[in-house]
Design a protein around this motif. Structure first.
Motif, PDB file in Angstrom:
ATOM      1  N   GLU A 296       0.848  -1.208   0.000  1.00 61.52           N
ATOM      2  CA  GLU A 296       0.000   0.000   0.000  1.00 61.52           C
ATOM      3  C   GLU A 296       0.875   1.246   0.000  1.00 61.52           C
ATOM      4  OE1 GLU A 296      -0.327  -2.554   2.034  1.00 61.52           O
ATOM      5  OE2 GLU A 296      -2.352  -3.341   1.764  1.00 61.52           O
TER       6      GLU A 296
ATOM      7  N   GLU B 138       1.584   3.963  -3.123  1.00 61.21           N
ATOM      8  CA  GLU B 138       1.239   5.372  -2.946  1.00 61.21           C
ATOM      9  C   GLU B 138       2.455   6.284  -3.114  1.00 61.21           C
ATOM     10  OE1 GLU B 138      -0.688   6.208   0.811  1.00 61.21           O
ATOM     11  OE2 GLU B 138      -0.278   8.358   0.487  1.00 61.21           O
ATOM     12  N   LYS B 139       3.610   5.827  -2.595  1.00 64.32           N
ATOM     13  CA  LYS B 139       4.735   6.769  -2.493  1.00 64.32           C
ATOM     14  C   LYS B 139       5.906   6.488  -3.427  1.00 64.32           C
ATOM     15  CE  LYS B 139       3.665   7.458   2.360  1.00 64.32           C
ATOM     16  NZ  LYS B 139       3.977   7.003   3.696  1.00 64.32           N
TER      17      LYS B 139
END
Ligand code: CMC
Length: 434
Positions: free
Chosen positions: A80, A84-85
């Protein structure tokens, strides 16, 4: 190097009047294993385990997966957070090298991928000789194994340098081969990679620009592609990765091992499911959108039909990758203002499946392949290319797993046993006497 598992207990096997101790090993996250490596030597027995439902074929420090809790981590980092990053190229570095790169290392890695993105000009001829409707997965596997003859192992340099080189070449060239196979299938000229574009934008440009029409990859597509590739980047000992390890265990080169993994991935029960999902949704749509009918078919034990995009060998809860992909699907369709009738069918199918006791009892949830095709379709990628995209994503995982296997001090050629159930010894009868 693969860290050792800790011996935490001993189990006993009572058989034929003897007691055999079997070490119980524990991994970092507390999962336990019975060490049966000496079973046959000590007892004469082998373990029979169809589909390797209970068999760990190796120790690995790359990916942790808890199918009951829906957890997936690469080198300890939750997917996750990475989705996202991070970016795909950084995740590829993480998987292959075991740690996140420092800023300069990341830049250099990215630069190397750009520099190695062309494929040998003579390989272009290969594409030309495939029939028009050749499946891109067939082309991809053949091209990858062919890379080994165009880029043979270096005669000088250490094995580490050699592997770095091959890794970079593979990661960079696979997307070029993939885009060329698409261009071949639509009869358009190949578009060469561009040094000013990053990994995902470069791929989209090779897919969609043409000599008569320049192309600017929309940022939402670049972002979604990064997320999708990250989510496909590794999944511990799945069918294609196990294939890469098995083929590699004969000490064949990395290109040949990866080509074998690509072939395994093509299967509709594995990576080929993303193409099957969209085709299934299209069939439902064309037949008037009756989702209930296909659910009934999937539950009918006399019918071999299964709902593609549902179920997983290890996930017995919602696939964490599917959750992220579903969210990204909404974002992409919204931003590109694409109205997909298949999305509403998929959503209704999911809703009905989750409320149905057949699927609940068997713990069948949407998997990584359920929503990805709708995103690819919105981007303009044809369904025959979906599994190719899966392969591009899975490549760093295959490389990392191959490398880990080769460096494992407990390395062995993989050679399963069997229980022979054929005819007992009999003598040859000449054809005149038969
Ligand atoms: N639709 C209907 N029934 C299903 C499905 C499905 N998609 N998946 C599993 N089942 C049933 C299966 O018939 C069996 O029922 P029963 O216990 O009554 O015999 C039960 O659920 C257990 O399934 P299984 O086949 O023993 O499970 P498996 O771990 O051997 O297979 C699977 C896993 C992924 C091959 C299977 O769930 C499947 O065929 N799914 C559809 C294909 C698919 O989406 N594949 C992509 C997997 S995720 C990405 C990847 O790995 O590449």
């Amino acid at each position: 190097m693969v860290p050792a598992a800790t011996r935490v207990d001993t189990a006993e096997l009572h058989y034929d009047g003897h007691v055999y101790p079997l070490p119980v090993l524990e991994g970092t996250e507390g999962e336990r294993a019975l060490d049966t490596q000496n079973l046959r030597k000590d007892t004469g027995l082998v373990a029979l385990d169809y589909g390797y439902k209970n068999t760990a074929a190796c120790k690995s420090a790359i990916t942790f997966l808890d199918g009951e809790k829906g957890i997936l981590r690469y080198r300890g980092y939750p997917v996750e957070e990475l989705a996202e990053k991070s970016r795909f190229v950084e995740v590829a570095y993480l998987l292959v090298h075991g740690r996140l790169p420092a800023h300069r290392e990341n830049e250099r890695f990215s630069e190397l991928l750009t520099r190695h993105s062309m494929i040998h000009e003579d390989m272009g001829q290969f594409f030309k000789n495939y029939p028009e409707h050749a499946h891109p997965m067939a082309i991809l596997s053949a091209m990858v194994v062919s890379l080994s003859s165009f880029y043979p192992e270096l005669s000088q340099g250490s094995p580490e340098e050699e592997l770095d080189f091959t890794t970079t070449r593979l990661l960079s060239k696979l997307r070029t081969v993939a885009a060329f196979s698409y261009k071949k299938s639509i009869g358009e000229p190949f578009v060469y990679p561009r040094h000013d574009l990053k990994y995902c934008a470069n791929f989209l440009n090779m897919m969609f620009s043409s000599p008569v029409c320049p192309y600017e990859p929309p940022p939402v597509m670049v972002k979604a592609l990064n997320v999708l590739l990250i989510l496909h980047a590794d999944h511990e000992q799945n069918c294609s990765t196990a294939t890469v390890r098995l083929v590699g265990s004969a000490r064949v080169n990395l290109y040949a091992s990866i080509a074998a993994g690509i072939c395994a991935l093509w299967g509709p029960l594995h990576g080929g499911a993303n193409q099957q999902v969209i085709e299934m949704l299209e069939t439902i749509y064309r037949a008037g959108g009756d989702v209930k009918k296909v659910i009934e078919r999937a539950k009918d034990k006399k019918d071999p039909f299964v709902l593609s995009g549902f179920g997983h060998r290890v996930y017995k809860s919602y696939d964490p990758r599917a959750k992220i992909i579903k969210k990204s699907c909404m974002e992409v369709l919204d931003t590109l203002q694409v109205k997909s009738p298949l999305l509403s069918i998929a959503q209704e199918l999911e809703e009905r499946v989750l409320a149905d006791s057949y699927f609940a009892e068997r713990k069948l949830y949407p998997n990584v392949d359920f929503y990805s095709g709708i995103i690819y379709q919105a981007m303009g990628i044809p369904s025959s290319m979906f599994t190719v995209l899966f392969a591009i994503g899975r490549l760093p995982g295959w490389i990392a797993q191959w490398k880990e296997a080769m460096e494992d001090p407990e390395f062995k050629i993989q050679r399963p046993r069997q229980i022979y159930t054929g005819p007992a010894m009999r003598n040859y009868v000449s054809s005149a006497e038969r």
